[in-house]
Design an enzyme around this catalytic site. Structure first.
Site, PDB file in Angstrom:
ATOM      1  N   GLY A  69      52.195  45.030  44.680  1.00 44.15           N
ATOM      2  CA  GLY A  69      53.053  45.128  45.847  1.00 44.15           C
ATOM      3  C   GLY A  69      52.639  46.204  46.831  1.00 44.15           C
ATOM      4  O   GLY A  69      53.359  46.490  47.781  1.00 44.15           O
ATOM      5  N   HIS A 136      29.112  34.139  37.367  1.00 41.65           N
ATOM      6  CA  HIS A 136      28.070  34.022  38.392  1.00 41.65           C
ATOM      7  C   HIS A 136      28.598  33.481  39.718  1.00 41.65           C
ATOM      8  O   HIS A 136      29.427  32.593  39.765  1.00 41.65           O
ATOM      9  CB  HIS A 136      26.934  33.113  37.888  1.00 41.65           C
ATOM     10  N   HIS A 145      42.837  42.352  43.542  1.00 42.88           N
ATOM     11  CA  HIS A 145      43.001  42.930  42.204  1.00 42.88           C
ATOM     12  C   HIS A 145      42.886  41.807  41.187  1.00 42.88           C
ATOM     13  O   HIS A 145      43.645  40.843  41.243  1.00 42.88           O
ATOM     14  CB  HIS A 145      44.368  43.597  42.101  1.00 42.88           C
TER      15      HIS A 145
END
Length: 189
Positions: A69, A136, A145
């Site tokens: 947040g 890859h 994140h």
């Protein structure tokens, strides 16, 4: 060993600090935050002190605020630190494996036992948390994140400021939009 400042100090900052110490490239001079935290590091005041700390000779900083947040807060702090002249290094735990062909942007945190495979491209200020697997040719854009234990299979694209929850799996060639959220434990097919 150069000095580094941690900006914002909570749970995520403790993980970052531990990796900084394990990596052995920087000496933590202390942290700034709105108030003093329960920490073994020196409290250097609020963010109002950032310019004085920079002028005093500390040229490296890392943001210790996690994503939950607070992506806008992280983006604001990044812009503030860059304007002052701070350098934001990549912090990588020694247990992480990062391919020599991967690209990792400034200020990114790569936690314990994370794997970033061949030709992956990680933007600036990303958080690649503990035991994340990025396969890859994946792209993880700025300020995103990828939480603990998440897996991005080959050629996944994660947009700016997105969040991939703990133990989530995104199968190959999928795209997560900017500011998107993949819940913990979810599988994106």
């Amino acid at each position: 060993m150069e000095d580094i400042l941690i900006v914002g100090f909570g749970g995520h900052a403790k993980s970052v600090a531990d990796c900084i110490e394990r990596e052995g490239k920087y000496h933590i001079v202390g942290y700034t935050d709105m108030r003093e935290a329960d920490s073994r590091y020196s409290y250097l005041g609020s963010d109002d002190e950032l310019q004085a700390i920079f002028d005093g000779g500390v040229k490296n900083a890392i943001i210790g605020i996690g994503y939950m947040g607070k992506s806008a807060v992280r983006q604001h702090l990044y812009a503030t630190l860059k304007k002052m002249g701070f350098y934001l290094p990549v912090v990588t735990d020694p247990s992480a494996i990062v391919s020599s062909t991967a690209v990792v942007g400034e200020g990114t945190f790569i936690g314990k036992c994370a794997v970033i495979n061949a030709e992956a491209n990680i933007g600036k200020m990303a958080i690649i948390n503990t035991k994340v697997l990025i396969e890859h040719e994946c792209v993880v854009d700025d300020f995103s994140h990828v939480a603990v234990g998440a897996v991005l299979c080959g050629q996944v694209k994660v947009g700016k400021a997105a969040f991939i929850g703990a133990n989530a799996t995104v199968i190959q060639c999928r795209q997560i939009e900017s500011n998107g959220i993949v819940p913990a434990g979810a599988t994106i097919r």
